[in-house]
Write an enzyme that holds these catalytic residues in place. Sequence first.
Site, short mmCIF file in Angstrom:
data_model
loop_
_atom_site.label_atom_id
_atom_site.label_comp_id
_atom_site.label_asym_id
_atom_site.label_seq_id
_atom_site.Cartn_x
_atom_site.Cartn_y
_atom_site.Cartn_z
N GLN A 235 54.89 36.88 51.83
CA GLN A 235 55.44 36.77 50.49
C GLN A 235 56.36 35.54 50.42
O GLN A 235 56.44 34.77 51.36
CB GLN A 235 56.19 38.05 50.12
CG GLN A 235 55.30 39.27 49.91
CD GLN A 235 54.43 39.18 48.66
OE1 GLN A 235 54.55 38.27 47.85
NE2 GLN A 235 53.53 40.15 48.51
N CYS B 159 18.48 37.79 42.04
CA CYS B 159 18.92 39.11 41.59
C CYS B 159 17.94 39.69 40.57
O CYS B 159 17.19 38.95 39.93
CB CYS B 159 20.33 39.04 41.01
SG CYS B 159 20.39 38.55 39.27
N PHE C 32 50.89 46.87 44.67
CA PHE C 32 50.68 46.04 43.49
C PHE C 32 50.38 46.90 42.26
O PHE C 32 50.90 46.66 41.18
CB PHE C 32 49.53 45.05 43.73
CG PHE C 32 49.24 44.18 42.54
CD1 PHE C 32 50.06 43.09 42.25
CD2 PHE C 32 48.18 44.44 41.68
CE1 PHE C 32 49.81 42.28 41.14
CE2 PHE C 32 47.93 43.65 40.58
CZ PHE C 32 48.75 42.57 40.32
N HIS D 93 24.03 40.51 38.93
CA HIS D 93 23.91 39.05 38.96
C HIS D 93 25.21 38.39 39.43
O HIS D 93 25.20 37.51 40.30
CB HIS D 93 23.55 38.49 37.59
CG HIS D 93 23.69 37.00 37.54
ND1 HIS D 93 22.74 36.14 38.07
CD2 HIS D 93 24.72 36.21 37.11
CE1 HIS D 93 23.18 34.89 37.96
NE2 HIS D 93 24.36 34.91 37.37
N ASP E 161 43.85 48.32 49.91
CA ASP E 161 45.15 47.73 49.65
C ASP E 161 46.22 48.82 49.81
O ASP E 161 45.90 49.99 49.99
CB ASP E 161 45.21 47.07 48.27
CG ASP E 161 44.91 48.04 47.14
OD1 ASP E 161 44.92 49.26 47.37
OD2 ASP E 161 44.68 47.58 46.01
N CYS F 278 17.82 32.29 40.98
CA CYS F 278 18.66 33.40 41.45
C CYS F 278 17.75 34.59 41.77
O CYS F 278 16.92 34.97 40.95
CB CYS F 278 19.70 33.79 40.40
SG CYS F 278 20.66 35.26 40.86
N GLY G 199 48.60 49.89 47.71
CA GLY G 199 49.05 50.60 46.53
C GLY G 199 50.24 49.97 45.86
O GLY G 199 50.55 50.27 44.71
N CYS H 298 17.81 38.19 36.96
CA CYS H 298 17.15 36.89 36.81
C CYS H 298 15.66 36.95 37.12
O CYS H 298 14.86 36.25 36.50
CB CYS H 298 17.83 35.85 37.70
SG CYS H 298 19.53 35.49 37.22
N ASP I 120 39.21 39.06 47.38
CA ASP I 120 38.73 40.16 46.56
C ASP I 120 39.13 39.88 45.12
O ASP I 120 40.13 39.23 44.86
CB ASP I 120 39.35 41.50 47.00
CG ASP I 120 40.77 41.65 46.44
OD1 ASP I 120 40.93 42.33 45.40
OD2 ASP I 120 41.72 41.09 47.03
#
Length: 376
Positions: free
Chosen positions: A190, A307, A97, A336, A93, A305, A95, A310, A267
Site C-alpha cells: 500500500q 470464440c 475492499f 468473447h 481476495d 477470433c 474482503g 465470432c 483480475d
Amino acid sequence: MTQRFSYQLQSTDGQARQGIVHTPRGDIRTPAFMPVGTAATVKAMMPSSVRETGADILLGNTYHLMLRPTAERIASLGGLHRFMNWDGPILTDSGGFQVMSLAELRKLTEEGVSFRSHIDGSRHMLTPERSMEIQRLLGSDIVMCFDECPALPADRARLESSMQLSMRWAQRSRDAFGDRPGHALFGIQQGGDDEELRGQSAEALRAIEFDGYAVGGLAVGEGQEIMFRVLDYAPAMLPTDKPRYLMGVGKPDDLVGAVKRGIDMFDCVLPSRSGRTGQAFTARGVVNIKNARHQDDPRPLEEGCPCPACSGYSRAYLHHVFRAKEIISSMLLTWHNLTYYQRLMADMRAAIAEQKFAEFEAKFHAGRAQGDVEPV
C-alpha cells in the site's frame, strides 16, 4: 503434479516478465488474467466455458461468499472448488475492499472492520484472523492478506496511517494463516501514489515474507497516468522471485502498460460486466453491439477470433439478442470478451519470450487506433 506453491521466472524483456506459477491444482501461465467469479460463478458462463477461453485461474470474493451462502456452508459442501465445479486454482481476495466500498455503517478500528451487510443489514466483524479463517474454509489456493485500501486522491497523513495499519494487519494475517502446504498467502503493498510510503510498505512485507506480492491501492479512481507513474517504481520494490499481482485492473491498455512495468497477474470484472452491457473488446477497440449500425451486418464481431460468438454468429444476430434482452447475449459477449483477454495475455507471454514486447506493444496500440471496421 507439484505439491507446493512456487514461481518460475522464464524470460524477461525490459521490465516485462513471463513465467509460471506452480500450484497443486495446476500451473498458471504469467502474465495471467483472472476472470472474476464474485459469487462462486463467472456471470453468464459455465466453468468449462471459462476454461475454454484459456483461463488458468479464477478469483472469488471473500466478502460476497461470507455473506451468502457463507464460508461455513461452502466448507460443509466440500469447499469452493467442488461447490462451483472448477478444478483449477482459485485466488480469493481478503474482503477488505468490498467492505470499504459496499458495506453499510462500517466502523474501522485497529481490530478490524465492523459493518452491516448490504444484503440484509446483519452485523459482521471482519479482522485479519477472520479473513484468514473464511479463506481457509473456502479452500482457495491463493489467499490475500486483509488490508485497508483508501480511495485516491488522499493526503499523505491518511495514506501513511492506512499503510501502517495494513502492514500490522499483514503480520496478523501471516500469523493467522499459519503453515498450509500447497496454499499461498500474498502480501499487499500500500502507500497510494507516494513513492516513499510504497517503499516502506514493500520493506515491511519483505520482512514478513510472503509467497507472492500484490500492488494494492490502485484502480481506485486515480486514472491511468497516476497508476502508471506508481507502477514505474512499485513492482521493482518487490521480490523478483515471487509473482506480482495488480489488483482490480483493468482495461486492455492498462494490462499492456502494467505488464510492461513488471506485473504478472491481474483480475477485473470489466470483460464480463461489459459483455452484459453490450460492449465487446476487439483488437480494433471496443464495439458497442447495441448500436443500430450492426443490425444488418452479416460479419463476425471479430475476424479470426475462435470464440462461439465470432465463429457461429453475426453482428446482426448479436445486436438482435442484445436488443431483445435474451440471456444468450450476455453469454456470447462475455465468452468473447474473456477470450479476447486470454488471447491478449497469451500474445504478451509469447512477445516477452521472443524479446519482442516493444514490437507487440506498437502493434497493439496501432490496431486500437484504427477503430472498428467500416459499416456495411
